[in-house]
Design a protein around this motif. Structure first.
Motif, mmCIF file in Angstrom:
data_model
loop_
_atom_site.group_PDB
_atom_site.id
_atom_site.type_symbol
_atom_site.label_atom_id
_atom_site.label_comp_id
_atom_site.label_asym_id
_atom_site.label_seq_id
_atom_site.Cartn_x
_atom_site.Cartn_y
_atom_site.Cartn_z
ATOM 1 N N GLY A 40 0.805 -1.224 0.000
ATOM 2 C CA GLY A 40 0.000 0.000 0.000
ATOM 3 C C GLY A 40 0.835 1.270 0.000
ATOM 4 O O GLY A 40 2.050 1.245 -0.246
ATOM 5 N N GLU A 41 0.164 2.364 0.295
ATOM 6 C CA GLU A 41 0.805 3.682 0.265
ATOM 7 C C GLU A 41 2.037 3.714 1.166
ATOM 8 O O GLU A 41 2.009 3.231 2.298
ATOM 9 C CB GLU A 41 -0.208 4.735 0.724
ATOM 10 C CG GLU A 41 0.309 6.153 0.638
ATOM 11 C CD GLU A 41 -0.746 7.176 1.077
ATOM 12 O OE1 GLU A 41 -1.945 6.957 0.850
ATOM 13 O OE2 GLU A 41 -0.347 8.203 1.658
ATOM 14 N N SER A 50 -8.261 8.355 12.381
ATOM 15 C CA SER A 50 -8.937 7.804 11.210
ATOM 16 C C SER A 50 -8.153 8.135 9.939
ATOM 17 O O SER A 50 -7.983 7.300 9.055
ATOM 18 C CB SER A 50 -10.351 8.384 11.119
ATOM 19 O OG SER A 50 -10.861 8.238 9.828
ATOM 20 N N ASP A 51 -7.660 9.349 9.902
ATOM 21 C CA ASP A 51 -6.875 9.779 8.741
ATOM 22 C C ASP A 51 -5.634 8.913 8.571
ATOM 23 O O ASP A 51 -5.319 8.442 7.482
ATOM 24 C CB ASP A 51 -6.482 11.250 8.913
ATOM 25 C CG ASP A 51 -6.080 11.864 7.598
ATOM 26 O OD1 ASP A 51 -4.858 11.990 7.364
ATOM 27 O OD2 ASP A 51 -6.975 12.184 6.803
ATOM 28 N N PHE A 94 -7.007 4.963 7.907
ATOM 29 C CA PHE A 94 -7.823 4.558 6.760
ATOM 30 C C PHE A 94 -7.656 5.405 5.498
ATOM 31 O O PHE A 94 -7.792 4.898 4.392
ATOM 32 C CB PHE A 94 -9.309 4.597 7.135
ATOM 33 C CG PHE A 94 -9.700 3.595 8.187
ATOM 34 C CD1 PHE A 94 -9.450 2.242 8.015
ATOM 35 C CD2 PHE A 94 -10.329 4.010 9.353
ATOM 36 C CE1 PHE A 94 -9.825 1.319 8.977
ATOM 37 C CE2 PHE A 94 -10.706 3.097 10.319
ATOM 38 C CZ PHE A 94 -10.451 1.748 10.138
ATOM 39 N N MET A 95 -7.441 6.709 5.666
ATOM 40 C CA MET A 95 -7.482 7.579 4.488
ATOM 41 C C MET A 95 -6.211 7.378 3.654
ATOM 42 O O MET A 95 -5.113 7.306 4.196
ATOM 43 C CB MET A 95 -7.620 9.041 4.895
ATOM 44 C CG MET A 95 -8.870 9.320 5.701
ATOM 45 S SD MET A 95 -10.388 8.947 4.805
ATOM 46 C CE MET A 95 -11.549 8.732 6.146
ATOM 47 N N ARG A 96 -6.394 7.288 2.350
ATOM 48 C CA ARG A 96 -5.266 7.028 1.461
ATOM 49 C C ARG A 96 -5.268 8.021 0.307
ATOM 50 O O ARG A 96 -6.332 8.451 -0.147
ATOM 51 C CB ARG A 96 -5.351 5.604 0.905
ATOM 52 C CG ARG A 96 -5.210 4.516 1.957
ATOM 53 C CD ARG A 96 -3.805 4.497 2.558
ATOM 54 N NE ARG A 96 -3.666 3.518 3.621
ATOM 55 C CZ ARG A 96 -3.766 3.800 4.924
ATOM 56 N NH1 ARG A 96 -4.026 5.030 5.326
ATOM 57 N NH2 ARG A 96 -3.597 2.856 5.831
ATOM 58 N N LYS A 97 -4.057 8.324 -0.172
ATOM 59 C CA LYS A 97 -3.959 9.251 -1.312
ATOM 60 C C LYS A 97 -4.516 8.597 -2.566
ATOM 61 O O LYS A 97 -5.151 9.246 -3.388
ATOM 62 C CB LYS A 97 -2.504 9.638 -1.546
ATOM 63 C CG LYS A 97 -1.967 10.611 -0.521
ATOM 64 C CD LYS A 97 -0.511 10.946 -0.839
ATOM 65 C CE LYS A 97 0.093 11.798 0.265
ATOM 66 N NZ LYS A 97 1.559 11.701 0.275
ATOM 67 N N ASN A 98 -4.244 7.305 -2.755
ATOM 68 C CA ASN A 98 -4.803 6.552 -3.882
ATOM 69 C C ASN A 98 -4.638 7.330 -5.186
ATOM 70 O O ASN A 98 -5.577 7.466 -5.978
ATOM 71 C CB ASN A 98 -6.287 6.280 -3.591
ATOM 72 C CG ASN A 98 -6.895 5.261 -4.543
ATOM 73 O OD1 ASN A 98 -6.199 4.375 -5.043
ATOM 74 N ND2 ASN A 98 -8.174 5.408 -4.819
ATOM 75 N N THR A 99 -3.451 7.843 -5.400
ATOM 76 C CA THR A 99 -3.206 8.783 -6.497
ATOM 77 C C THR A 99 -3.361 8.129 -7.868
ATOM 78 O O THR A 99 -2.879 7.020 -8.081
ATOM 79 C CB THR A 99 -1.771 9.330 -6.388
ATOM 80 O OG1 THR A 99 -1.544 9.715 -5.043
ATOM 81 C CG2 THR A 99 -1.552 10.505 -7.324
ATOM 82 N N LYS A 100 -4.036 8.832 -8.761
ATOM 83 C CA LYS A 100 -3.995 8.442 -10.172
ATOM 84 C C LYS A 100 -2.806 9.167 -10.768
ATOM 85 O O LYS A 100 -2.850 10.374 -10.974
ATOM 86 C CB LYS A 100 -5.294 8.843 -10.877
ATOM 87 C CG LYS A 100 -5.359 8.356 -12.319
ATOM 88 C CD LYS A 100 -6.653 8.773 -12.991
ATOM 89 C CE LYS A 100 -6.734 8.144 -14.371
ATOM 90 N NZ LYS A 100 -7.964 8.517 -15.076
ATOM 91 N N TYR A 147 2.780 7.438 -7.691
ATOM 92 C CA TYR A 147 2.375 7.014 -6.349
ATOM 93 C C TYR A 147 3.570 6.417 -5.622
ATOM 94 O O TYR A 147 4.292 5.588 -6.177
ATOM 95 C CB TYR A 147 1.276 5.963 -6.492
ATOM 96 C CG TYR A 147 0.437 5.689 -5.263
ATOM 97 C CD1 TYR A 147 -0.026 6.727 -4.459
ATOM 98 C CD2 TYR A 147 0.056 4.393 -4.940
ATOM 99 C CE1 TYR A 147 -0.829 6.477 -3.362
ATOM 100 C CE2 TYR A 147 -0.753 4.129 -3.839
ATOM 101 C CZ TYR A 147 -1.201 5.168 -3.054
ATOM 102 O OH TYR A 147 -2.002 4.917 -1.978
ATOM 103 N N ARG A 184 5.674 4.446 -8.454
ATOM 104 C CA ARG A 184 5.064 3.758 -9.582
ATOM 105 C C ARG A 184 3.961 4.621 -10.174
ATOM 106 O O ARG A 184 3.271 5.346 -9.468
ATOM 107 C CB ARG A 184 4.479 2.413 -9.101
ATOM 108 C CG ARG A 184 4.073 1.460 -10.203
ATOM 109 C CD ARG A 184 3.661 0.118 -9.607
ATOM 110 N NE ARG A 184 2.582 0.289 -8.634
ATOM 111 C CZ ARG A 184 1.288 0.226 -8.960
ATOM 112 N NH1 ARG A 184 0.914 -0.032 -10.170
ATOM 113 N NH2 ARG A 184 0.373 0.428 -8.038
ATOM 114 N N THR A 240 0.405 4.827 -11.566
ATOM 115 C CA THR A 240 -0.705 3.906 -11.320
ATOM 116 C C THR A 240 -1.642 3.734 -12.516
ATOM 117 O O THR A 240 -2.637 3.035 -12.415
ATOM 118 C CB THR A 240 -1.532 4.341 -10.091
ATOM 119 O OG1 THR A 240 -2.000 5.667 -10.303
ATOM 120 C CG2 THR A 240 -0.725 4.267 -8.818
#
Lengths: 416, 93
Positions: free
Chosen positions: B21-22, B40-41, B44-50, B53, B71, B73
């Motif tokens: 993961g990130e 929580s940030d 759970f919270m993720r950048k999930n960059t398009k 990454y 990489r 994405t």
């Protein structure tokens, strides 16, 4: 909308099918709408349809960057079921399964919903314990679910390999008889056509590039076809949810992963139920055309490319061949991937967001297709009333702060 | 199939690796004192960059060491790999 019927079929047949109406209009965006739905997949179109039908809001635009149903709606393996473990998820998916029952006649579009039954195989003692727990939980929630022995599985699927000597012997299964498949393109087209008949503008080739805000509220969207004002905005964009959330200025607990499926050459009918196995990460059914339609697990890494990797395909295919040795020499003719929005608890997020006027429907991960009508229904309710329905209230974004997660990895893990 | 350049073992097949993961997420120093929002940030919270990454990988069927990879994405092209701690968490994507 001209209704499809036997008469319309005969009438158009006489005219050599040259006079069929366009299924939906192709309008240019108006400058302002009551509701703008971003994402013209099944969920977005169903939302527009139920907004118009149940809540009498018809000044709606559905904005789709490609063509409708061209994303995950047209890329899944069409499986419909509701055998989820926890009460919250079971009720949401069961509500959706009930909507499926009459959807073809309601939309006047043949969705080819086939209640062929869905088998979830167990390969170990722990699998069987989990499966029987889930069957019992389903039955307590009024959802049809049965526990089958190895022999009963063999009776239902004679071609399956139930030898005890395999790498993953079949010790039993759960069966949901009302589960099955429905034609996924038809779902997008059916909802699109019915929404269009209510006056909803379906705008294809229109990508949202920004969300405008005033005084802490969303007021419109910048698109590749210009600025569109909106009183309310609903986002149903699956794998691109984080991209949209970035435009709106908040973060999401979502990772986007590629998920793949494939079909083989058509063969004579040999498989009349959906067979799924969480342990070996594979699921297969036979389409009405005779192709075997199968799918794998997600690629482990974050990915926005709509394709799956070969190692994952190989893993799932080898598992399926072990379950069904007679499939070993069938050729794969097409393989494709979609990008799915997975959440930490394998449950969707449907509700309000930190930005007023902006609503979110995402996080369906690997199993959103089956929920299409129910998802649209509760999302429409949420947008129209500015508050979630009882069914989707537990699926708020806040649950990741409060810790009230709904852990559905067991039931959602694989099935799509 | 990706070819991944493990900073210790060199170019190896994707199937030897586990995804983590990130990358560069820093665990809060004092979890007791931060708000539920911040926890929580972190959790759970993720950048999930398009796009580009920064992520962590484990060479599980090789040297069994974690490392960072930059990489893309969409194309899945891996531009760089780094040993953990080689780059500043604040500086990169």
């Amino acid at each position: 909308m001209k209704r499809y019927s036997l008469f319309s079929l005969v009438r158009n047949g006489i005219n050599h099918h040259s006079n069929w109406d366009r299924v939906w209009r192709n309008p240019n965006p108006r400058p302002e709408y009551d509701v703008v739905i971003i994402g013209g997949g099944g969920h977005g179109l169903a939302t527009a349809y139920y907004l118009a039908k149940e809540h009498k809001i018809t000044k709606i635009a559905v904005l789709e960057k490609g063509y409708i149903g061209g994303g995950n709606t047209g890329r899944n393996t069409e499986i419909v079921r509701s055998n989820y473990l926890w009460d919250e998820a079971a009720q949401l998916y069961e509500f959706s399964l009930k909507l499926w029952q009459n959807l073809s006649s309601e939309l006047n579009f043949n969705l080819m919903y086939s209640k062929k039954g869905v088998l979830n195989l167990g390969h170990s003692l722990q699998d069987m314990r989990d499966i029987s727990r889930r069957v019992n939980a389903n039955r307590l929630n009024g959802i049809d679910s049965e526990l089958l022995s190895t022999e009963e599985v063999k009776g239902l699927v004679p071609i399956i390999n139930t030898s005890p000597d395999t790498r993953y012997p079949i010790l039993g299964a759960s069966l949901q008889k009302r589960g099955g498949t429905a034609r996924h393109d038809g779902v997008a087209w059916g909802f699109g056509r019915a929404a269009d008949a209510f006056g909803v503008d379906i705008i294809q080739g229109c990508e949202v590039v920004g969300i405008r805000q005033e005084d802490g509220s969303a007021v419109g969207v910048d698109t590749t076809k210009g600025y569109i004002k909106a009183k309310k905005i609903g986002v149903a964009v699956a794998g691109h949810s984080t991209v949209l959330a970035n435009m709106a200025g908040f973060r999401l607990p979502i990772e986007t992963h590629p998920l793949q499926a494939w079909v083989t050459d058509p063969i004579k009918p040999v498989l009349d139920v959906v067979v799924m196995s969480n342990s070996v990460h594979a699921y297969v059914s036979q389409t009405d055309r005779g192709e075997l339609l199968a799918g794998a697990g997600i690629d482990a890494y974050v990915g926005y490319g709509q394709r799956g990797s070969f190692s994952v395909l190989e893993h799932a295919a080898s598992s399926i061949i072990e379950l069904f040795p007679i499939f070993s020499r069938i050729r794969v003719v097409r393989q494709w991937g979609g990008i799915v929005d997975t959440t930490p608890d394998a449950c969707p997020i449907i509700g309000k967001t930190p930005l007023k006027g902006l609503f979110l429907n995402c996080g369906w991960g690997t199993g959103g297709y089956k929920a299409t009508p129910g998802s649209g229904w509760v999302f429409a309710y949420t947008i129209a009333n500015d508050t979630p329905h009882n069914l989707n209230e537990p699926f708020s974004l806040e649950r990741f702060i409060t810790g009230k997660l709904i852990d559905e990895h067991g039931a959602a893990g694989v099935a799509h | 199939m990706l070819m991944i350049d493990c900073p210790w073992c060199g170019n190896r097949d994707e199937s030897e690796f586990m995804y983590g993961g990130e990358g560069n997420i820093v665990r809060p120093q004092d979890p007791e004192s931060i708000s539920d929002d911040s926890w929580s940030d972190y959790l759970f919270m993720r950048k999930n960059t398009k796009g580009l990454y920064m992520e962590q990988w484990l060479h599980s069927y090789g040297c069994r060491r974690w490392f960072l990879a930059e990489r893309e994405t969409v194309s899945y092209e891996i531009l760089n790999t780094h040993k953990i701690g080689e780059i500043n968490p604040e500086s990169k994507s």
